[in-house]
Design an enzyme around this catalytic site. Structure first.
Site, short mmCIF file in Angstrom:
data_model
loop_
_atom_site.label_atom_id
_atom_site.label_comp_id
_atom_site.label_asym_id
_atom_site.label_seq_id
_atom_site.Cartn_x
_atom_site.Cartn_y
_atom_site.Cartn_z
N ASP A 29 38.51 32.83 42.94
CA ASP A 29 39.52 33.89 43.02
C ASP A 29 38.92 35.11 43.72
O ASP A 29 37.81 35.53 43.42
CB ASP A 29 39.97 34.25 41.59
CG ASP A 29 41.24 35.09 41.57
OD1 ASP A 29 41.31 36.10 42.31
OD2 ASP A 29 42.16 34.75 40.82
N HIS A 91 54.23 36.63 34.67
CA HIS A 91 53.09 37.21 35.40
C HIS A 91 52.58 36.36 36.56
O HIS A 91 51.42 36.47 36.94
CB HIS A 91 51.93 37.54 34.44
CG HIS A 91 52.36 38.41 33.29
ND1 HIS A 91 52.65 39.75 33.43
CD2 HIS A 91 52.60 38.10 32.00
CE1 HIS A 91 53.03 40.23 32.26
NE2 HIS A 91 53.02 39.27 31.37
N HIS A 98 49.66 27.64 40.65
CA HIS A 98 48.20 27.69 40.60
C HIS A 98 47.73 27.78 39.15
O HIS A 98 48.40 28.35 38.30
CB HIS A 98 47.63 28.83 41.44
CG HIS A 98 48.17 30.20 41.11
ND1 HIS A 98 49.44 30.60 41.47
CD2 HIS A 98 47.61 31.24 40.47
CE1 HIS A 98 49.63 31.86 41.07
NE2 HIS A 98 48.55 32.26 40.45
N PHE A 99 46.58 27.20 38.92
CA PHE A 99 45.94 27.23 37.61
C PHE A 99 44.65 28.05 37.74
O PHE A 99 43.92 27.88 38.70
CB PHE A 99 45.59 25.80 37.15
CG PHE A 99 46.79 24.98 36.77
CD1 PHE A 99 47.66 24.50 37.73
CD2 PHE A 99 47.03 24.68 35.44
CE1 PHE A 99 48.77 23.75 37.37
CE2 PHE A 99 48.14 23.93 35.07
CZ PHE A 99 49.01 23.46 36.03
N HIS A 100 44.42 28.89 36.76
CA HIS A 100 43.18 29.66 36.71
C HIS A 100 42.22 28.98 35.74
O HIS A 100 42.63 28.58 34.65
CB HIS A 100 43.42 31.07 36.15
CG HIS A 100 44.38 31.91 36.93
ND1 HIS A 100 43.98 32.91 37.78
CD2 HIS A 100 45.74 31.92 36.96
CE1 HIS A 100 45.04 33.51 38.30
NE2 HIS A 100 46.13 32.93 37.82
#
Ligand SMILES: [Zn+2]
Length: 130
Positions: A29, A91, A98-100
């Site tokens: 990120d 949010h 997408h996955f964090h």
């Protein structure tokens, strides 16, 4: 389509790639919550998680597993969050699913409030299993 994650997936915009398979890519990120904060995206464009095709969902799931293993085995991460937001109210800021994966160490990483409330689980269980 003017989607920054599609441009990253196609290589038009550079990224710090840490994992890739046939249908998903993982990269660090650019605005991390902690060192090692990684984003995992399907290469094809979908806005929200439930819209993904099975191939993309499987590829993303595998990528989450592999990225998590790398963070634990190579970067010494012990605790981490996997976070995925769908829609602006939830949010989501980039409208490409997408996955964090966010390492948690001390006060570094994801902060959140778990606002539990009373809910009718009988009604919802019936609705979701019919
Ligand atoms: Zn996209």
């Amino acid at each position: 389509m003017d989607c920054i994650f599609c441009k990253i997936a196609s290589g038009q915009i550079p990224c710090k790639k840490v994992y890739e398979n046939e249908d998903a890519i993982a990269f660090l990120d650019a605005s991390p919550l902690s060192e090692g904060h990684t984003l995992i995206i399907p290469k094809r464009h979908f806005e929200k998680a439930h819209q993904m095709d099975r191939e993309s969902a499987e590829a993303v799931g595998e990528a989450i597993l592999e990225v998590s293993k790398k963070l634990v085995k190579k970067a010494g991460v012990l605790d981490y969050n996997v976070l995925q937001n769908n829609g602006k109210l939830a949010h989501q800021e980039v409208m490409h699913v997408h996955f964090h994966v966010i390492p948690k160490k001390g006060d570094k990483g994801l902060e959140f409030v778990w606002g539990a409330e009373k809910a009718d689980n009988t009604r919802m269980a019936k609705l979701l299993t019919e």
